[in-house]
Write a protein that holds these residues in place. Structure first.
Motif, mmCIF file in Angstrom:
data_model
loop_
_atom_site.group_PDB
_atom_site.id
_atom_site.type_symbol
_atom_site.label_atom_id
_atom_site.label_comp_id
_atom_site.label_asym_id
_atom_site.label_seq_id
_atom_site.Cartn_x
_atom_site.Cartn_y
_atom_site.Cartn_z
ATOM 1 N N LEU A 179 0.834 -1.198 0.000
ATOM 2 C CA LEU A 179 0.000 0.000 0.000
ATOM 3 C C LEU A 179 0.871 1.251 0.000
ATOM 4 N N THR A 180 1.188 1.730 -1.213
ATOM 5 C CA THR A 180 1.941 2.982 -1.329
ATOM 6 C C THR A 180 1.201 3.877 -2.315
ATOM 7 N N ASP A 181 1.627 5.124 -2.407
ATOM 8 C CA ASP A 181 1.056 6.041 -3.393
ATOM 9 C C ASP A 181 -0.457 6.190 -3.251
ATOM 10 N N LEU A 182 -0.867 6.731 -2.111
ATOM 11 C CA LEU A 182 -2.283 7.085 -1.913
ATOM 12 C C LEU A 182 -2.333 8.260 -0.946
ATOM 13 N N GLY A 183 -3.253 9.167 -1.211
ATOM 14 C CA GLY A 183 -3.291 10.385 -0.407
ATOM 15 C C GLY A 183 -4.114 10.254 0.845
ATOM 16 N N SER A 184 -4.982 9.238 0.860
ATOM 17 C CA SER A 184 -5.837 9.057 2.019
ATOM 18 C C SER A 184 -6.305 7.611 2.071
ATOM 19 N N ILE A 185 -6.752 7.204 3.235
ATOM 20 C CA ILE A 185 -7.281 5.851 3.398
ATOM 21 C C ILE A 185 -8.791 5.931 3.167
ATOM 22 N N SER A 186 -9.224 5.512 1.997
ATOM 23 C CA SER A 186 -10.657 5.533 1.704
ATOM 24 C C SER A 186 -11.325 4.375 2.441
ATOM 25 N N ALA A 187 -12.665 4.422 2.512
ATOM 26 C CA ALA A 187 -13.400 3.318 3.141
ATOM 27 C C ALA A 187 -13.117 2.018 2.383
ATOM 28 N N HIS A 188 -13.003 2.120 1.062
ATOM 29 C CA HIS A 188 -12.720 0.935 0.233
ATOM 30 C C HIS A 188 -11.353 0.335 0.581
ATOM 31 N N VAL A 189 -10.355 1.178 0.707
ATOM 32 C CA VAL A 189 -9.014 0.688 1.061
ATOM 33 C C VAL A 189 -9.055 -0.004 2.421
ATOM 34 N N ALA A 190 -9.697 0.640 3.394
ATOM 35 C CA ALA A 190 -9.747 0.064 4.737
ATOM 36 C C ALA A 190 -10.455 -1.288 4.743
ATOM 37 N N GLU A 191 -11.441 -1.426 3.849
ATOM 38 C CA GLU A 191 -12.189 -2.676 3.807
ATOM 39 C C GLU A 191 -11.362 -3.798 3.178
ATOM 40 N N VAL A 192 -10.699 -3.491 2.058
ATOM 41 C CA VAL A 192 -9.991 -4.539 1.313
ATOM 42 C C VAL A 192 -8.622 -4.855 1.926
ATOM 43 N N VAL A 193 -7.948 -3.826 2.405
ATOM 44 C CA VAL A 193 -6.614 -4.047 2.971
ATOM 45 C C VAL A 193 -6.776 -4.353 4.459
ATOM 46 N N SER A 194 -7.217 -5.573 4.717
ATOM 47 C CA SER A 194 -7.492 -5.985 6.100
ATOM 48 C C SER A 194 -7.167 -7.472 6.238
ATOM 49 N N ASP A 195 -7.283 -7.989 7.438
ATOM 50 C CA ASP A 195 -6.958 -9.396 7.727
ATOM 51 C C ASP A 195 -5.577 -9.749 7.191
ATOM 52 N N LEU A 196 -4.601 -8.913 7.508
ATOM 53 C CA LEU A 196 -3.274 -9.085 6.931
ATOM 54 C C LEU A 196 -2.317 -9.808 7.879
ATOM 55 N N ASP A 197 -1.427 -10.603 7.269
ATOM 56 C CA ASP A 197 -0.311 -11.193 8.014
ATOM 57 C C ASP A 197 0.946 -10.349 7.848
ATOM 58 N N GLY A 198 0.976 -9.572 6.761
ATOM 59 C CA GLY A 198 2.114 -8.694 6.515
ATOM 60 C C GLY A 198 1.684 -7.500 5.691
ATOM 61 N N LEU A 199 2.390 -6.388 5.863
ATOM 62 C CA LEU A 199 2.033 -5.158 5.132
ATOM 63 C C LEU A 199 3.269 -4.320 4.840
ATOM 64 N N LEU A 200 3.371 -3.875 3.586
ATOM 65 C CA LEU A 200 4.327 -2.829 3.205
ATOM 66 C C LEU A 200 3.491 -1.578 2.955
ATOM 67 N N ILE A 201 3.726 -0.541 3.747
ATOM 68 C CA ILE A 201 2.902 0.668 3.634
ATOM 69 C C ILE A 201 3.789 1.904 3.557
ATOM 70 N N GLU A 202 3.333 2.909 2.804
ATOM 71 C CA GLU A 202 4.160 4.113 2.700
ATOM 72 C C GLU A 202 4.011 5.011 3.922
ATOM 73 N N PHE A 203 5.165 5.429 4.421
ATOM 74 C CA PHE A 203 5.260 6.515 5.386
ATOM 75 C C PHE A 203 5.960 7.609 4.595
ATOM 76 N N ASN A 204 5.207 8.316 3.742
ATOM 77 C CA ASN A 204 5.841 9.173 2.745
ATOM 78 C C ASN A 204 6.486 10.413 3.336
ATOM 79 N N HIS A 205 5.721 11.173 4.086
ATOM 80 C CA HIS A 205 6.286 12.442 4.552
ATOM 81 C C HIS A 205 5.803 12.807 5.954
ATOM 82 N N CYS A 206 6.567 13.712 6.524
ATOM 83 C CA CYS A 206 6.199 14.323 7.797
ATOM 84 C C CYS A 206 5.531 15.646 7.417
ATOM 85 N N VAL A 207 4.333 15.881 7.906
ATOM 86 C CA VAL A 207 3.568 17.072 7.512
ATOM 87 C C VAL A 207 4.374 18.350 7.750
#
Ligand SMILES: [Zn+2]
Ligand SMILES: [Zn+2]
Length: 256
Positions: free
Chosen positions: A138-166
């Motif tokens: 899960l990289t390159d997204l500006g926000s966590i949409s309801a769809h993303v939260a629903e599909v990207v779940s029940d995970l054993d592992g995750l690669l996620i972007e920590f792109n920037h510090c505001v």
């Protein structure tokens, strides 16, 4: 068991490998052929062992090296119609269009594309399922949409972007328009958004967390590591991916 490795992660190029049994999928190739071959050699990874290349979207740090790599190793490509039409590549060996809301079986792996809010034509990210294990990218997204939260779940592992510090983005050297783009709803996840999403996941199940696509201008891996440190009491392994080296093989498996 699912194994995952990266040959580089960040705005200057991405390439992630997911291995499930004998199936090896490359997610994106934002490096030119010479660079990806050099990095693969350094990591003792045989590019000719790949099964296919999946392309998330048309930004050059993801698609830049895809067509040459596909031609060189005769690899099929999987991507959305929107991504392909935004940046059509010539003469690729085999092209398969993904529907951004339907899973597809690629040899042993079930691949769930995830439509994400990002400023590209039809961007997707992925959840991979194999042997009852689920790994999300899960990289390159500006926000966590309801769809993303629903599909990207029940995970054993995750690669996620920590792109920037505001705060770093706000006070940094990017022009105002680029700051708005990166920090906007269709840009990239900031550290707080990514951390918040990770905290919502089921930590009983999540064994591996990798923070990636970390901005070299607007973030710092030490800061991300510090933010993630408290999670190490509930998540087995936490890793930081780098632009230059990505990360070495990591695995998720059923508890013994
Ligand atoms: Zn990117
Ligand atoms: Zn992008």
């Amino acid at each position: 068991m699912i194994r995952v490795a990266s040959l580089g992660s960040g705005s200057r190029g991405n390439a992630t490998v997911i291995e499930c049994g004998a199936t090896r999928l490359l997610i994106d190739c934002g490096f030119n052929l010479k660079t990806i071959e050099a990095r693969a050699a350094e990591a003792a990874f045989d590019l000719s062992s790949l099964t296919a290349i999946l392309v998330t979207h048309e930004h050059s740090d993801h698609i830049g090296g895809v067509s040459k790599l596909a031609r060189r190793y005769k690899l099929p490509i999987y991507t959305t119609v929107g991504t392909w039409h935004a940046k059509p590549q010539t003469e690729v060996p085999q092209l398969n269009f993904l529907c951004s809301h339907s899973p597809v079986q690629i040899e042993e792996v079930c691949v769930y594309p995830v439509a994400v809010p990002h400023d590209a034509r039809e961007p997707v990210q992925f959840v991979f399922e194999y042997d009852g294990l689920r790994f999300g990218v899960l990289t390159d997204l500006g926000s966590i949409s309801a769809h993303v939260a629903e599909v990207v779940s029940d995970l054993d592992g995750l690669l996620i972007e920590f792109n920037h510090c505001v705060e770093r983005l706000r006070t940094g050297s990017y022009p105002a328009s680029l700051k708005r783009r990166v920090g906007g709803e269709f840009g990239h996840l900031n550290n707080a958004q990514a951390l918040d999403f990770v905290q919502q996941l089921d930590h009983q199940r999540l064994q591996l967390l990798v923070a990636g696509h970390i901005s070299e201008q607007n973030n710092c891996s030490e800061v991300v590591a510090e933010m993630l440190a408290p999670l190490s009491s509930t998540i087995d392994r936490i890793q930081i991916a780098s632009q230059r080296q990505g990360f070495d093989w990591l695995e998720i498996a059923h508890p013994a």
